[in-house]
Each structure stands twice: as C-alpha cells, then as structure tokens.
Design a protein around this motif. Structure first.
Motif, mmCIF file in Angstrom:
data_model
loop_
_atom_site.group_PDB
_atom_site.id
_atom_site.type_symbol
_atom_site.label_atom_id
_atom_site.label_comp_id
_atom_site.label_asym_id
_atom_site.label_seq_id
_atom_site.Cartn_x
_atom_site.Cartn_y
_atom_site.Cartn_z
ATOM 1 N N THR A 75 0.816 -1.290 0.166
ATOM 2 C CA THR A 75 0.022 0.063 0.089
ATOM 3 C C THR A 75 0.876 1.181 -0.025
ATOM 4 O O THR A 75 1.695 1.512 1.049
ATOM 5 C CB THR A 75 -0.934 0.145 1.331
ATOM 6 O OG1 THR A 75 -1.606 -1.255 1.236
ATOM 7 C CG2 THR A 75 -1.890 1.185 1.096
ATOM 8 N N PRO A 76 0.773 1.954 -1.084
ATOM 9 C CA PRO A 76 1.694 3.084 -1.177
ATOM 10 C C PRO A 76 1.646 4.263 -0.290
ATOM 11 O O PRO A 76 0.295 4.250 0.458
ATOM 12 C CB PRO A 76 1.558 3.687 -2.382
ATOM 13 C CG PRO A 76 0.682 2.665 -3.211
ATOM 14 C CD PRO A 76 0.113 1.996 -2.299
ATOM 15 N N SER A 77 2.560 4.925 0.261
ATOM 16 C CA SER A 77 2.320 5.998 1.093
ATOM 17 C C SER A 77 2.633 7.189 0.510
ATOM 18 O O SER A 77 2.675 7.374 -0.685
ATOM 19 C CB SER A 77 3.681 6.038 2.198
ATOM 20 O OG SER A 77 4.854 6.184 1.581
ATOM 21 N N MET A 78 1.883 8.678 1.184
ATOM 22 C CA MET A 78 1.918 9.832 0.583
ATOM 23 C C MET A 78 3.739 10.270 0.194
ATOM 24 O O MET A 78 3.881 10.720 -0.785
ATOM 25 C CB MET A 78 1.555 10.681 1.340
ATOM 26 C CG MET A 78 1.142 12.165 0.741
ATOM 27 S SD MET A 78 0.091 13.289 1.671
ATOM 28 C CE MET A 78 -1.477 12.584 1.546
ATOM 29 N N ALA A 79 4.456 9.833 1.001
ATOM 30 C CA ALA A 79 5.914 9.949 0.543
ATOM 31 C C ALA A 79 6.130 9.374 -0.649
ATOM 32 O O ALA A 79 7.043 9.577 -1.584
ATOM 33 C CB ALA A 79 6.799 9.575 1.740
#
Length: 218
Positions: A75-79
């Motif tokens: 799950t990708p992060s905002m960073a």
C-alpha cells in the motif's frame, strides 16, 4: 566487434515481470494477501521460485512481507507517491524533449491513446488506466534504454497501486485521455519541446489529484 547481448532473465525475473504487469493492469490491489500455494499453481512455478519472486518484488516496494502473516501487495504512502512523481519528471520529460518523432514507440503511444478512447466509450475505467500506463511506458521507450524502461516499469506498478486506493478511477483518468492525445499530436508534429511542456503540466495536475484523493482516505 561482437554484439553485446543482454543476460537471459531467470525464471524468477520473468515471473516477477508477469506479476508486475498484473499490478500495472490493475489486477492486483493494494493490501491484497497473496496465497503462496494458489499463486505458484497459477503461475506454474515451484514455491521456492515464487519465494524468490516475492523477494524481488518486495525490494521494489510492490509487495511487502509481514512476519507470521504472509506476503501482501504493498500500500503506497504519501511520501512514496511524491517520490514516484519526482522520478517521473526526471525520466519522462527528457524522454519527450529528446525524442525522435519517427521512433517505433510513437506507434505504441498512438495505440494506447486509441485504446483508452475505445475503453472510455465502454465505461471500462480500469482498462483506461491500463492504457494510460502503457502510454507512459511508451514515452520512456523513446529513450532506447533497457535499464530506464525496466526501472520505469517498477515505478509505474507502484503508481498503479496508488490509483487502486482511490474510489473513482473515472475522475482520475478521464482528464488525461485528451491530454495524452495532445502530447502525442505535438510529438508527431515534431514539437518535442511543446510535448514535454504539456507533459510537465499533466504530471503536476495528476500528482495533485492523486495526493488530494489520497489525503481524503484519512
């Protein structure tokens, strides 16, 4: 002088490419738990080979391993989204600026634009997203660099995971069908600089839309 040949990819590398393509095509979603037995049977490989595939894709950030729980689609992060767009600007914009309008990859760009338009008419927004991924992979193919295209395939798979978190793929992808066509038209007319400028604006708008939608997820 003898021709330099690229090393033949291993079975694990070939299989990792197949799974990466499933992510890029929207078939594997963020947070999805992967069954080792089921996936090994589906891919017709041994579980040992599949574990090596998992290691490769975990290093790329496409999968994640949780001790005592198993392997999951990342799950990708905002960073990570910010970094993906930073990398896209560094690769895609120069690729267009230096492109040859007669390059074979331009035909791939054209096919992706036409496919997106046809899928739009059918309301297949996941398919439109896949066509969009192909359009941008074709832009990087203009560089004739196997290393860049291989690296970008990893980046675009991570981006597709970010898209998979959003509720409305239509709102995300609809604006870019016409924008892709405009970028292609500029390139085919020999205006590489104009195409790159359109892409820079495109990437800025796309990044903002993804980040805003991501922030609403809480």
């Amino acid at each position: 002088m003898s021709e330099t040949r690229r090393p033949t990819p291993s079975l694990a590398e070939e299989t990792a490419e197949r799974l990466r393509a499933r992510v890029t095509g929207g078939e594997m979603l963020p947070g999805e738990r992967l069954s080792e037995a089921r996936l090994a049977a589906d891919l017709e490989i041994s579980r040992n080979t599949l574990r090596e595939v998992f290691r490769l894709l975990t290093r790329e950030g496409i999968l994640r391993h949780e001790p005592n729980r198993g392997v999951f689609v990342a799950t990708p992060s905002m960073a990570s989204i910010l970094d993906i767009y930073r990398v896209r600007r560094l690769i895609e914009i120069p690729a267009l600026t230096q492109a040859w309008p007669g390059h074979a990859a331009v035909a791939r760009m054209r096919a992706a634009v036409e496919r997106a338009a046809a899928l739009h008419d059918r309301g297949d927004w996941r398919g439109v997203g896949s066509a969009n991924m192909e359009f941008h992979l074709a832009i990087v193919a203009l560089t004739d660099s196997p290393r860049l295209t291989g690296f970008f395939a990893q980046i675009i798979a991570e981006l597709r995971l970010a898209f998979g978190l959003l509720d409305s793929p239509e709102l995300l992808h609809r604006p870019y069908i016409g924008r892709n066509a405009d970028i292609l038209a500029r390139l085919e007319a020999g205006d590489q600089t104009g195409a790159a400028e359109l892409l820079e604006s495109y990437l800025h708008q796309s990044e903002r839309a993804v980040l805003e939608a991501f922030a609403r997820l809480g």
